[in-house]
Scaffold this motif. Structure first.
Motif, PDB file in Angstrom:
ATOM      1  N   ASP A 114     -53.992 -36.501 -44.748  1.00  0.00           N
ATOM      2  CA  ASP A 114     -53.249 -36.615 -43.485  1.00  0.00           C
ATOM      3  C   ASP A 114     -51.858 -35.967 -43.575  1.00  0.00           C
ATOM      4  OD1 ASP A 114     -52.160 -38.537 -45.179  1.00  0.00           O
ATOM      5  OD2 ASP A 114     -51.718 -39.924 -43.539  1.00  0.00           O
ATOM      6  N   LYS A 115     -51.528 -35.395 -44.738  1.00  0.00           N
ATOM      7  CA  LYS A 115     -50.260 -34.679 -44.891  1.00  0.00           C
ATOM      8  C   LYS A 115     -50.525 -33.190 -45.042  1.00  0.00           C
ATOM      9  CE  LYS A 115     -47.361 -38.273 -46.740  1.00  0.00           C
ATOM     10  NZ  LYS A 115     -46.222 -38.519 -47.583  1.00  0.00           N
ATOM     11  N   SER A 145     -45.245 -35.583 -58.194  1.00  0.00           N
ATOM     12  CA  SER A 145     -45.671 -35.772 -56.819  1.00  0.00           C
ATOM     13  C   SER A 145     -45.013 -37.018 -56.272  1.00  0.00           C
ATOM     14  CB  SER A 145     -47.193 -35.895 -56.730  1.00  0.00           C
ATOM     15  OG  SER A 145     -47.591 -35.928 -55.377  1.00  0.00           O
ATOM     16  N   GLY A 146     -44.335 -36.845 -55.178  1.00  0.00           N
ATOM     17  CA  GLY A 146     -43.673 -37.959 -54.523  1.00  0.00           C
ATOM     18  C   GLY A 146     -44.037 -37.988 -53.062  1.00  0.00           C
ATOM     19  N   ARG A 147     -43.247 -38.729 -52.301  1.00  0.00           N
ATOM     20  CA  ARG A 147     -43.526 -38.874 -50.874  1.00  0.00           C
ATOM     21  C   ARG A 147     -43.394 -37.550 -50.132  1.00  0.00           C
ATOM     22  NH1 ARG A 147     -39.723 -42.133 -46.956  1.00  0.00           N
ATOM     23  NH2 ARG A 147     -38.370 -40.804 -48.154  1.00  0.00           N
ATOM     24  N   ASN A 148     -42.393 -36.720 -50.527  1.00  0.00           N
ATOM     25  CA  ASN A 148     -42.096 -35.502 -49.787  1.00  0.00           C
ATOM     26  C   ASN A 148     -42.310 -34.207 -50.553  1.00  0.00           C
ATOM     27  OD1 ASN A 148     -41.196 -36.954 -47.507  1.00  0.00           O
ATOM     28  ND2 ASN A 148     -39.257 -37.328 -48.537  1.00  0.00           N
ATOM     29  N   LEU A 149     -42.594 -34.299 -51.851  1.00  0.00           N
ATOM     30  CA  LEU A 149     -42.600 -33.103 -52.686  1.00  0.00           C
ATOM     31  C   LEU A 149     -43.703 -33.190 -53.735  1.00  0.00           C
ATOM     32  CD1 LEU A 149     -40.492 -30.671 -53.052  1.00  0.00           C
ATOM     33  CD2 LEU A 149     -39.698 -31.970 -55.005  1.00  0.00           C
ATOM     34  N   THR A 150     -44.369 -32.048 -53.993  1.00  0.00           N
ATOM     35  CA  THR A 150     -45.358 -31.963 -55.064  1.00  0.00           C
ATOM     36  C   THR A 150     -45.121 -30.668 -55.828  1.00  0.00           C
ATOM     37  OG1 THR A 150     -46.994 -33.197 -53.785  1.00  0.00           O
ATOM     38  CG2 THR A 150     -47.830 -31.889 -55.617  1.00  0.00           C
ATOM     39  N   VAL A 151     -45.038 -30.770 -57.157  1.00  0.00           N
ATOM     40  CA  VAL A 151     -44.826 -29.603 -58.008  1.00  0.00           C
ATOM     41  C   VAL A 151     -46.052 -29.428 -58.895  1.00  0.00           C
ATOM     42  CG1 VAL A 151     -43.372 -28.532 -59.772  1.00  0.00           C
ATOM     43  CG2 VAL A 151     -42.332 -29.980 -58.004  1.00  0.00           C
ATOM     44  N   ASN A 163     -54.490 -16.272 -75.564  1.00  0.00           N
ATOM     45  CA  ASN A 163     -53.101 -15.874 -75.306  1.00  0.00           C
ATOM     46  C   ASN A 163     -52.733 -16.116 -73.846  1.00  0.00           C
ATOM     47  OD1 ASN A 163     -52.956 -14.975 -77.936  1.00  0.00           O
ATOM     48  ND2 ASN A 163     -53.228 -12.821 -77.414  1.00  0.00           N
ATOM     49  N   SER A 164     -51.520 -16.647 -73.641  1.00  0.00           N
ATOM     50  CA  SER A 164     -51.023 -16.842 -72.277  1.00  0.00           C
ATOM     51  C   SER A 164     -50.726 -15.491 -71.638  1.00  0.00           C
ATOM     52  CB  SER A 164     -49.736 -17.670 -72.283  1.00  0.00           C
ATOM     53  OG  SER A 164     -50.026 -19.015 -72.522  1.00  0.00           O
ATOM     54  N   VAL A 165     -51.158 -15.328 -70.391  1.00  0.00           N
ATOM     55  CA  VAL A 165     -50.883 -14.095 -69.677  1.00  0.00           C
ATOM     56  C   VAL A 165     -49.951 -14.315 -68.481  1.00  0.00           C
ATOM     57  CG1 VAL A 165     -52.817 -12.654 -70.410  1.00  0.00           C
ATOM     58  CG2 VAL A 165     -53.164 -14.289 -68.570  1.00  0.00           C
ATOM     59  N   TYR A 166     -50.039 -15.503 -67.852  1.00  0.00           N
ATOM     60  CA  TYR A 166     -49.162 -15.828 -66.723  1.00  0.00           C
ATOM     61  C   TYR A 166     -48.827 -17.314 -66.790  1.00  0.00           C
ATOM     62  CZ  TYR A 166     -52.258 -12.013 -65.320  1.00  0.00           C
ATOM     63  OH  TYR A 166     -53.024 -10.886 -65.321  1.00  0.00           O
ATOM     64  N   ILE A 167     -47.572 -17.643 -66.532  1.00  0.00           N
ATOM     65  CA  ILE A 167     -47.184 -19.047 -66.374  1.00  0.00           C
ATOM     66  C   ILE A 167     -46.476 -19.166 -65.027  1.00  0.00           C
ATOM     67  CG2 ILE A 167     -47.150 -19.775 -68.781  1.00  0.00           C
ATOM     68  CD1 ILE A 167     -44.199 -19.215 -68.883  1.00  0.00           C
ATOM     69  N   CYS A 168     -46.761 -20.239 -64.326  1.00  0.00           N
ATOM     70  CA  CYS A 168     -46.315 -20.347 -62.942  1.00  0.00           C
ATOM     71  C   CYS A 168     -45.997 -21.791 -62.582  1.00  0.00           C
ATOM     72  CB  CYS A 168     -47.424 -19.889 -61.991  1.00  0.00           C
ATOM     73  SG  CYS A 168     -48.475 -18.583 -62.608  1.00  0.00           S
ATOM     74  N   HIS A 169     -45.258 -21.933 -61.484  1.00  0.00           N
ATOM     75  CA  HIS A 169     -45.133 -23.235 -60.850  1.00  0.00           C
ATOM     76  C   HIS A 169     -44.987 -23.042 -59.356  1.00  0.00           C
ATOM     77  CE1 HIS A 169     -40.708 -22.709 -60.715  1.00  0.00           C
ATOM     78  NE2 HIS A 169     -40.788 -23.543 -59.708  1.00  0.00           N
ATOM     79  N   SER A 170     -45.472 -24.009 -58.613  1.00  0.00           N
ATOM     80  CA  SER A 170     -45.382 -23.981 -57.160  1.00  0.00           C
ATOM     81  C   SER A 170     -44.845 -25.316 -56.685  1.00  0.00           C
ATOM     82  CB  SER A 170     -46.750 -23.742 -56.518  1.00  0.00           C
ATOM     83  OG  SER A 170     -47.252 -22.482 -56.876  1.00  0.00           O
ATOM     84  N   THR A 171     -43.964 -25.268 -55.708  1.00  0.00           N
ATOM     85  CA  THR A 171     -43.403 -26.470 -55.112  1.00  0.00           C
ATOM     86  C   THR A 171     -43.870 -26.556 -53.664  1.00  0.00           C
ATOM     87  OG1 THR A 171     -41.452 -26.288 -56.518  1.00  0.00           O
ATOM     88  CG2 THR A 171     -41.270 -27.705 -54.576  1.00  0.00           C
ATOM     89  N   PHE A 172     -44.462 -27.681 -53.330  1.00  0.00           N
ATOM     90  CA  PHE A 172     -44.946 -27.918 -51.969  1.00  0.00           C
ATOM     91  C   PHE A 172     -44.154 -29.059 -51.335  1.00  0.00           C
ATOM     92  CE2 PHE A 172     -48.606 -26.106 -54.117  1.00  0.00           C
ATOM     93  CZ  PHE A 172     -49.050 -25.165 -53.200  1.00  0.00           C
ATOM     94  N   TYR A 173     -43.904 -28.914 -50.040  1.00  0.00           N
ATOM     95  CA  TYR A 173     -43.333 -29.993 -49.249  1.00  0.00           C
ATOM     96  C   TYR A 173     -44.487 -30.686 -48.544  1.00  0.00           C
ATOM     97  CZ  TYR A 173     -39.001 -27.652 -50.270  1.00  0.00           C
ATOM     98  OH  TYR A 173     -37.946 -27.071 -50.912  1.00  0.00           O
ATOM     99  N   ASN A 174     -44.526 -32.007 -48.677  1.00  0.00           N
ATOM    100  CA  ASN A 174     -45.583 -32.819 -48.056  1.00  0.00           C
ATOM    101  C   ASN A 174     -45.061 -33.299 -46.713  1.00  0.00           C
ATOM    102  OD1 ASN A 174     -46.512 -32.550 -50.698  1.00  0.00           O
ATOM    103  ND2 ASN A 174     -45.886 -34.604 -51.274  1.00  0.00           N
ATOM    104  N   MET A 175     -45.709 -32.867 -45.649  1.00  0.00           N
ATOM    105  CA  MET A 175     -45.264 -33.224 -44.305  1.00  0.00           C
ATOM    106  C   MET A 175     -46.350 -33.996 -43.591  1.00  0.00           C
ATOM    107  SD  MET A 175     -42.324 -31.713 -44.307  1.00  0.00           S
ATOM    108  CE  MET A 175     -41.797 -31.613 -42.628  1.00  0.00           C
ATOM    109  N   PRO A 176     -45.981 -35.029 -42.842  1.00  0.00           N
ATOM    110  CA  PRO A 176     -47.012 -35.733 -42.043  1.00  0.00           C
ATOM    111  C   PRO A 176     -47.629 -34.764 -41.051  1.00  0.00           C
ATOM    112  CG  PRO A 176     -44.850 -36.796 -41.848  1.00  0.00           C
ATOM    113  CD  PRO A 176     -44.657 -35.549 -42.637  1.00  0.00           C
TER     114      PRO A 176
END
Length: 180
Positions: A114-115, A145-151, A163-176
């Motif tokens: 629902d978000k 992961s919290g109420r408003n944010l997920t990493v 062997n590692s070829v790519y390292i990444c991170h993504s930040t999402f905003y959780n919205m109703p």
């Protein structure tokens, strides 16, 4: 003041209203236009590809899901020619697309349906190239992961060598979800 190079009409990808800055060497402009032409910028997109959802369907043909659990997904990606560049390696844009798809899927394992998820930031470190026809193991895991944010953190490793070829991170905003 801008000018039009004498032979720009020979480029299939040049706009009819193309203007090139006076400070730009016309030969460099021609080389740039030639590069775009060689890369296929003038080729029309086939009608069957110009459909909603085509791109994600296309990407999914290169992904095999190996493991799913709450907050973690492991997949195998096969670097086939359609997603590789002229150097015979996995295209950086394809890597970024896989990061988007996998990080969103991983976030969905912990964020309620629902978000809505809005991508706020993605960071990708390209450590090495993935040769054509190689398999890459992609591990995505929720770091926070919290109420408003997920990493989500992602690590891509060559299956053959580890062997590692790519390292990444993504930040999402959780919205109703909107109730309009």
């Amino acid at each position: 003041m801008a000018h039009k190079p004498p032979s720009s009409s020979s480029s299939l990808c040049a706009s009819p209203s193309l203007k090139i800055s006076e400070e730009m060497n016309p030969q460099h402009a021609e080389e740039t236009l030639r590069f775009f032409t060689v890369m296929g910028a003038a080729n029309p997109i086939p009608d069957h590809c110009n459909a909603r959802g085509f791109f994600h369907d296309f990407l999914r043909t290169f992904i095999t899901v190996d493991h799913i659990q709450r907050g973690q997904i492991t997949c195998t990606i096969l670097a086939k020619p359609p997603i590789c560049n002229a150097y015979g390696t996995l295209h950086g844009g394809a890597v970024a697309s896989f990061v988007d798809v996998l990080s969103r899927a991983c976030a969905r394992t912990v964020v309620a349906e629902d978000k809505e998820l809005f991508l706020g930031e993605t960071s990708i470190s390209y450590l090495s190239a993935t040769p054509i026809d190689e398999e890459v193991i992609a591990n995505a895991s929720v770091v926070k992961s919290g109420r408003n944010l997920t990493v989500v953190a992602l690590d891509f490793k060559l299956k053959k060598t580890g062997n590692s070829v790519y390292i990444c991170h993504s930040t999402f905003y959780n919205m109703p979800a909107s109730s309009l």
